[in-house]
Design a protein around this motif. Structure first.
Motif, short mmCIF file in Angstrom:
data_model
loop_
_atom_site.label_atom_id
_atom_site.label_comp_id
_atom_site.label_asym_id
_atom_site.label_seq_id
_atom_site.Cartn_x
_atom_site.Cartn_y
_atom_site.Cartn_z
N VAL A 111 64.38 40.14 60.37
CA VAL A 111 65.22 38.94 60.51
C VAL A 111 64.70 38.17 61.72
CG1 VAL A 111 67.55 38.03 60.88
CG2 VAL A 111 67.22 40.13 59.53
N LEU A 112 64.49 36.88 61.53
CA LEU A 112 63.95 36.00 62.56
C LEU A 112 64.93 34.85 62.74
CD1 LEU A 112 61.08 35.79 64.06
CD2 LEU A 112 60.71 33.92 62.49
N ARG A 113 65.47 34.73 63.94
CA ARG A 113 66.41 33.64 64.23
C ARG A 113 65.87 32.78 65.34
NH1 ARG A 113 71.42 36.02 66.08
NH2 ARG A 113 70.74 35.67 68.19
N ARG A 114 65.75 31.50 65.08
CA ARG A 114 65.28 30.53 66.07
C ARG A 114 66.48 29.71 66.55
NH1 ARG A 114 59.70 30.17 64.80
NH2 ARG A 114 59.32 30.90 62.70
N GLN A 115 66.48 29.42 67.85
CA GLN A 115 67.54 28.56 68.39
C GLN A 115 67.04 27.88 69.65
OE1 GLN A 115 69.99 32.20 69.11
NE2 GLN A 115 70.57 31.13 70.99
N ARG A 116 67.61 26.76 69.96
CA ARG A 116 67.26 26.05 71.18
C ARG A 116 67.87 26.77 72.37
NH1 ARG A 116 63.60 22.57 71.55
NH2 ARG A 116 64.72 21.33 73.06
N VAL A 117 67.15 26.78 73.50
CA VAL A 117 67.75 27.25 74.75
C VAL A 117 68.77 26.17 75.11
CG1 VAL A 117 67.34 27.77 77.18
CG2 VAL A 117 65.67 28.49 75.45
N PRO A 118 70.04 26.52 75.24
CA PRO A 118 71.08 25.51 75.42
C PRO A 118 70.89 24.65 76.67
CG PRO A 118 72.04 27.69 75.06
CD PRO A 118 70.57 27.88 75.24
N GLU A 119 71.08 23.36 76.51
CA GLU A 119 71.09 22.43 77.65
C GLU A 119 72.34 22.70 78.50
OE1 GLU A 119 69.01 20.08 78.67
OE2 GLU A 119 67.58 20.23 77.01
N GLY A 120 72.23 22.48 79.77
CA GLY A 120 73.40 22.59 80.64
C GLY A 120 73.75 24.01 81.04
N VAL A 121 73.01 25.00 80.49
CA VAL A 121 73.24 26.40 80.86
C VAL A 121 72.12 26.79 81.81
CG1 VAL A 121 73.29 28.76 79.98
CG2 VAL A 121 74.35 26.92 78.65
N PRO A 122 72.44 27.38 82.98
CA PRO A 122 71.38 27.82 83.88
C PRO A 122 70.39 28.73 83.15
CG PRO A 122 73.51 28.00 84.96
CD PRO A 122 73.78 27.68 83.52
N LEU A 123 69.11 28.56 83.42
CA LEU A 123 68.08 29.33 82.71
C LEU A 123 68.27 30.83 82.88
CD1 LEU A 123 64.95 27.10 83.38
CD2 LEU A 123 66.32 27.26 81.29
N ALA A 124 68.66 31.27 84.07
CA ALA A 124 68.87 32.70 84.29
C ALA A 124 69.98 33.23 83.39
CB ALA A 124 69.21 32.96 85.76
N GLU A 125 71.02 32.43 83.17
CA GLU A 125 72.12 32.84 82.31
C GLU A 125 71.66 32.92 80.85
OE1 GLU A 125 76.34 30.92 80.98
OE2 GLU A 125 75.83 30.80 83.11
N GLY A 126 70.89 31.93 80.42
CA GLY A 126 70.37 31.93 79.06
C GLY A 126 69.46 33.12 78.80
N ALA A 127 68.61 33.45 79.77
CA ALA A 127 67.71 34.60 79.63
C ALA A 127 68.51 35.91 79.59
CB ALA A 127 66.70 34.62 80.77
N ALA A 128 69.54 36.01 80.43
CA ALA A 128 70.38 37.22 80.44
C ALA A 128 71.10 37.38 79.10
CB ALA A 128 71.38 37.16 81.59
N ASP A 129 71.55 36.27 78.51
CA ASP A 129 72.18 36.32 77.19
C ASP A 129 71.19 36.83 76.14
OD1 ASP A 129 74.58 35.37 78.20
OD2 ASP A 129 74.27 33.31 77.49
N ALA A 130 69.92 36.38 76.23
CA ALA A 130 68.90 36.82 75.28
C ALA A 130 68.64 38.32 75.41
CB ALA A 130 67.61 36.03 75.49
N VAL A 131 68.64 38.83 76.64
CA VAL A 131 68.45 40.27 76.87
C VAL A 131 69.62 41.04 76.25
CG1 VAL A 131 68.33 42.07 78.63
CG2 VAL A 131 67.02 39.95 78.92
N ARG A 132 70.84 40.58 76.47
CA ARG A 132 72.01 41.26 75.89
C ARG A 132 71.97 41.24 74.37
NH1 ARG A 132 74.46 39.14 80.47
NH2 ARG A 132 75.00 37.17 79.46
N GLU A 133 71.58 40.09 73.79
CA GLU A 133 71.51 39.98 72.33
C GLU A 133 70.44 40.92 71.77
OE1 GLU A 133 72.25 38.45 68.36
OE2 GLU A 133 73.39 38.97 70.15
N THR A 134 69.34 41.08 72.47
CA THR A 134 68.30 42.02 72.04
C THR A 134 68.86 43.44 71.99
OG1 THR A 134 66.60 40.60 72.98
CG2 THR A 134 65.98 42.89 72.55
#
Length: 195
Positions: A111-134
Motif C-alpha cells: 500500500v502506497l499513500r501519498r500526501q502533502r506535508v501540511p502547510e502551517g504545521v511545524p516541520l518537526a511536528e510533521g516529521a514526528a507524525d510520519a514516524v508515529r504513522e510508520t
C-alpha cells in the motif's frame, strides 16, 4: 535510507501476465544487489483493488546512495528503459522505517499513500507524525514493514507498507500486488526515525 520509484502505466488491454512473466524470469537479478535494502516488484491491474490503470511500479528502499546510483547508471535500469521507455524516477529521503510482526512472511500486497506535508504545521511536528504513522502501520496485523519518506522539492510524504495478506483496516492508498521481493540489505535498513 533513500526511496525510489518509477512506474510504467500500460494500455488498458495490456495483459499484466507479460509483467508477471518478466518478473518471474528476471526478478532474482537484484536479490544480491549491493546497497539495496529492498525492491518490491509491484503491479496493479485496472478494475482490481480499486485501480483505474494497469501499471508496473517497483518501489525501492536503498541503504546506500552508491547502490542506487550503480543501479541507475551501470546498466541494470537500461533493460526496463529499453523495453518500456525512460520513466521519471522519483526519489525520496527516508524519515522512518519499521519491521512488522509478519516480517518473515512472503509479501503479498503493498500500500502506497501519498500526501502533502501540511502547510502551517511545524516541520518537526510533521516529521514526528510520519514516524508515529510508520510505527502504527508496521504494527497492523500481517504487516511485514512500513516506511515513511519525503520529497522536499514537492513537500510530498509517502507512506509505504508491505503485507502478508490483504490490506488490513487502517490502511489507505494505492494497492499493489507484490510479484517478487528482493531484500539483500533489508537487515541493514536503519529502524526507527532516520535523523
Amino acid at each position: 535510507m533513500h526511496a525510489m520509484q518509477y512506474s510504467f502505466t500500460l494500455p488498458a488491454d495490456y495483459s499484466t501476465d507479460v509483467i508477471r512473466e518478466r518478473v518471474a524470469r528476471t526478478g532474482h537479478l537484484l536479490d544480491d544487489w549491493p546497497g539495496l535494502g529492498l525492491k518490491a516488484y509491484l503491479v496493479r491491474e485496472r478494475g482490481k483493488d480499486g485501480s483505474p490503470v494497469n501499471q508496473y511500479a517497483p518501489f525501492y528502499l536503498w541503504h546506500t546512495v552508491e547502490g542506487m546510483n550503480s543501479f541507475l547508471w551501470e546498466g541494470a535500469f537500461q533493460r526496463p528503459t529499453d523495453d518500456f521507455g525512460r520513466p521519471a524516477v522519483r526519489q525520496w529521503t527516508g524519515l522512518a522505517y519499521e519491521e512488522g510482526s509478519a516480517a518473515g512472511s512472503p509479501a503479498r500486497l503493498a500500500v502506497l499513500r501519498r500526501q502533502r506535508v501540511p502547510e502551517g504545521v511545524p516541520l518537526a511536528e510533521g516529521a514526528a507524525d510520519a514516524v508515529r504513522e510508520t510505527g502504527r502501520l508496521a504494527g497492523l496485523d500481517g504487516a511485514l514493514l512500513a516506511a515513511a519518506v519525503v520529497d522536499t522539492g514537492r513537500w510530498e510524504l509517502v507512506h509505504f507498507s508491505l503485507h502478508a495478506g490483504e490490506a488490513p483496516g487502517g490502511t489507505e492508498g494505492e494497492v499493489f500486488r507484490v510479484l517478487h521481493l528482493s531484500g539483500p540489505g533489508r537487515g541493514l535498513l536503519t529502524r526507527g526515525r532516520q535523523w
